[in-house]
Enzyme design. Sequence first.
Site: not given
Length: 290
Positions: A30, A51
């Site tokens: 991640k 995003r």
Amino acid sequence: FSEDELRDFDRRVKDRLGITEDVEYVCEPKLDGLAVSLHYENGALTTAATRGDGYSGEDITANIRTIPSVPLKLRGDDVPDLVEVRGEVYMPKDGFEQLNRRLAERGEKTFVNPRNAAAGSLRQKKSTVTARRPLEMCAYSVAVTDESLLPDTQWEGLKRVQSWGFRINPEMRKARGAEECLEAYSELMDKRDGLPYEIDGIVFRVNRLDQQKALGFVSRAPRWAIAQKFPAQEELTVIEDVEFQVGRTGAVTPVARLKPVFVGGVTVSNATLHNMDEIRRLDVHIGDTV
DNA sequence: GGAAGAAGCGCTTTCGAGGC
DNA sequence: GCCTCGAAAGCGCTTCTTCC
């Protein structure tokens, strides 16, 4: 956060799919950066956005074009007409150190950590400034309007994206069942300090796309993916005072003013005390070391 | 023109309420 | 009891506005 939570996730996946055999997952680090969404029409990059809230984000097309690892034109004869590639923009550790060295030499303000340096670099008004920042991008998912144009697994889909010119994470691997996922987690944690970029955990995604589709989403979160975070770093500091602040809705929340302490790449100087039951249980007071 | 503060954004964690 | 969802809050960054 815990091994049991990951096992619970795996159990829920199997329950919802109505299967007893182990599920295959794709495991990858991640990355600590910003999630971005890139749109390509007929192989050419048209728009790039952050995003945001999941529905709309900031237009960062001009800045994203300056990142060398973002292909402006996809290569290969199997590129669908319309493609969306999602990935993480991040700043490698060595690039971050060099950037801060340059800034310090010029007497300018340095960045606190690579994640914030990457976020700030992408939001520059002038893309020429972004172009001088050592940013990289790593793809982690792909979407097309006609799903028959893509392979039927996450793994093969990412390999396809790689063949178009994107970077994918070299640490990516497959695991079958929760126990193999936990092994992948341990191995990655051992490697963490030696990696050239910062990571804060590992992401597990169900490999088969038909299973992903069957599992679906809850709110904005997929039921077919989960992140396991590395243990939080801890430091000691002193509670210097407690103040009460009024939120947007009128809610009053006590906030501890702490002696600033640098931990996990940020300087922590305040902490919410909204969890009063826990505060009472711990019996902490102003002046205490916590 | 420069400094300081506010606003907005991104990412993250935690909690409580409500539904099943 | 579990899951889902929204609210609230934290930190750091850039940009814009205000003030000196």
